[in-house]
Design an enzyme around this catalytic site. Structure first.
Site, short mmCIF file in Angstrom:
data_model
loop_
_atom_site.label_atom_id
_atom_site.label_comp_id
_atom_site.label_asym_id
_atom_site.label_seq_id
_atom_site.Cartn_x
_atom_site.Cartn_y
_atom_site.Cartn_z
N LYS A 1 -27.04 97.90 2.95
CA LYS A 1 -27.48 98.21 4.32
C LYS A 1 -26.70 99.41 4.86
CE LYS A 1 -28.15 95.95 8.83
NZ LYS A 1 -28.02 94.69 9.60
N SER B 1 -32.08 93.03 12.25
CA SER B 1 -31.94 94.46 11.99
C SER B 1 -31.94 94.81 10.51
CB SER B 1 -30.63 94.96 12.62
OG SER B 1 -29.50 94.37 11.98
N SER C 1 -29.85 88.68 12.27
CA SER C 1 -30.33 89.88 11.57
C SER C 1 -30.38 89.77 10.06
CB SER C 1 -29.46 91.09 11.96
OG SER C 1 -29.76 91.50 13.27
#
Length: 493
Positions: free
Chosen positions: A78, A156, A180
């Site tokens: 990420k 997210s 998330s």
């Protein structure tokens, strides 16, 4: 060899040990899949040369007999994790061109274990969002599709979820501040676990809300989550909130035996207007765990209804403090100044240009609730509510409950753009089942458990006792075995 990217971590590990495949072959299969999937916008910085180099080194370690479980496994990282010499923007314009001189502790642990970084993954800007529509790179797209609509992969960690679901990596790192990891995992039919706060180091992860952020793995199975989580965990003296607690062999704890375990069903999670499909799935999951030998008990978490407003006071407050460092002085974007502009104008213009609308909204909310006239009315009150929410869970676990079963999300994945222009509070409601876990610092996992009427995946959430990720993963493993979820998105990209 062209389908190697579809392997799980566990299967790839066994094949690598047996010399049936090499890490270079496995990595190349992933890289080819990534190149063919640009329309998903899952990867935002590809690192093929670094990947092949790491895979070659991993093959050498495996040949020498010096190979941890994760050695040779290709992963996506990420964009919130700082990666040395590789763009780390947190999907924000204000960090454009930022290449850290250091590696985050979690990604360093994975690197030390011999994993292969394929590239950086899309996300909501500074992890603020539930749909991956606030990214400076553009929207990440869910590989599951209905009626030609592009769907959100959640947020997210949307790029991470999309990449794992579409087999563009064997697993990915995510972070979870209010759901998330778990919400995008549910939206894409994969497994995502948020460990206990303090289990994984936050050092080198771009901060959103420091008392809530926690890294975790996003994988194709519960077994893979156990393998990867063990590598990611461990005490880190560079993070003052990192717990000095031994990390067990999580995979060895996956027996599937949950007889005599007590599973709580919280009445407060039965929300008004909850879709019948979510209620049916929840009931089905309850029956699966009962059939596996668990005792099902009704429980109460009375302060649940205050969790969402408390979260959306605390998280923006911490964000406004953390994001104050992005001022155009030391790193990242700096606005072009006009004649007569001073340092104040430089700050204002840089932050206005560098931050997107959602980040600006949350910074303003956070600054407001921390201001002198409202600190007690909002921030201190939210902190007291947080304590009560944590106490609710402590009381339930003290009464003998081993895990709590809830829905992971209030719906299946929705279309990109469908909520963006609506009241932002509607988007925030996507976190209704997940934020309590962050506020209480508990471990939580989303397991794919079924499909809705449109054929989209739905997930169930299990919440565990603090530091008992092994027991939580074992319960999730039993649920996974009973649910038998094997559906994959039809390839259209």
């Amino acid at each position: 060899m062209s389908d190697l990217h579809k392997l799980t971590i566990a299967d790839a590990r066994d094949k690598l040990r047996a010399k049936e495949i090499t890490s270079v072959e496995l990595t190349q299969s992933c890289l080819d899949a990534i190149d063919a999937a640009d329309s998903l916008c899952a990867y935002v910085h590809k690192t093929p040369d670094l990947a092949i180099e790491a895979a070659t080194a991993a093959d050498a370690r495996i040949s020498a007999g010096d190979a941890p479980d994760m050695c040779g496994i290709p992963l996506g990282i990420k964009d919130l994790f700082c990666t040395q010499g590789v763009d780390s923007q947190a999907a924000s314009g204000i960090l454009k061109g930022f290449k850290p001189e250091y590696e985050s502790t979690v990604s360093q642990k994975l690197k030390d274990a011999g994993t292969v970084m394929l590239g950086k993954l899309n996300m909501d800007e500074f992890a603020m969002g539930s749909s991956n529509e606030t990214s400076v790179y553009g929207d990440a797209v869910n590989p599951w599709k209905v009626d030609e609509r592009n769907l959100t992969p959640g947020g997210s960690s949307g790029g991470s979820a999309s990449a794992v679901a579409a087999d563009l990596c064997l697993a990915a790192t995510g972070t979870d501040t209010g759901g998330s990891i778990r919400q995008p995992a549910a939206f894409t039919g994969i497994v995502g676990i948020k460990p206990t706060y303090g289990r994984c180091s936050r050092w080198g992860i771009v901060a959103f809300a420091s008392s809530l952020d926690q890294a975790g793995p996003m994988t194709k199975s519960v077994r893979d989550a156990a393998i990867m989580l063990e590598t990611m965990c461990g005490h880190d003296p560079k993070d003052s909130t990192s717990a000095d607690i031994a990390v067990p062999n999580f995979e060895a704890m996956l027996t599937g035996d949950i007889r005599r375990k007590k599973i709580g069903i919280p009445k407060e999670y039965r929300m008004d207007g909850m879709p019948a499909e979510i209620e049916t799935l929840w009931q089905s999951g309850t029956e699966m765990l009962r059939d596996a030998g668990a005792e099902i008990v009704d429980i109460s978490l009375p302060h649940t209804k205050y969790a969402l407003p408390a979260y959306y006071v605390i998280a923006p407050a911490e964000a406004s403090s953390n994001l104050a460092r992005y001022d155009g002085v030391r790193f990242g974007h700096r606005a072009t100044l006009g004649a007569g502009d001073g340092i104040t104008e430089m700050y204002e213009k840089t932050r206005a240009e560098g931050f997107g609308p959602e980040v600006q909204r949350r910074v303003m909310i956070g600054t407001y609730v921390l201001s002198a006239g409202f600190y007690d009315a909002y921030y201190n009150r939210a902190r007291r509510v947080r304590t009560l929410i944590k106490k609710d869970f402590e009381d339930v676990f003290a009464a003998g409950v081993d895990a709590i079963l809830t829905p992971a999300t209030p719906s299946a994945a929705f279309g990109l753009g469908e909520m963006t222009d609506a009241d932002p509070v509607q988007m925030y409601l996507n976190d209704v089942f997940t934020v309590t876990v962050n506020l209480a610092g508990l471990p939580g996992i989303s397991v794919p458990a079924g499909l809705d009427a449109q054929g989209l995946p739905l997930g169930l959430q299990l919440i565990g006792r603090p530091w008992e990720e092994g027991d939580l993963l074992n319960t999730a493993y039993a649920l996974e075995q009973s649910a038998g979820f094997v559906a994959k998105p039809n390839k259209w990209w």
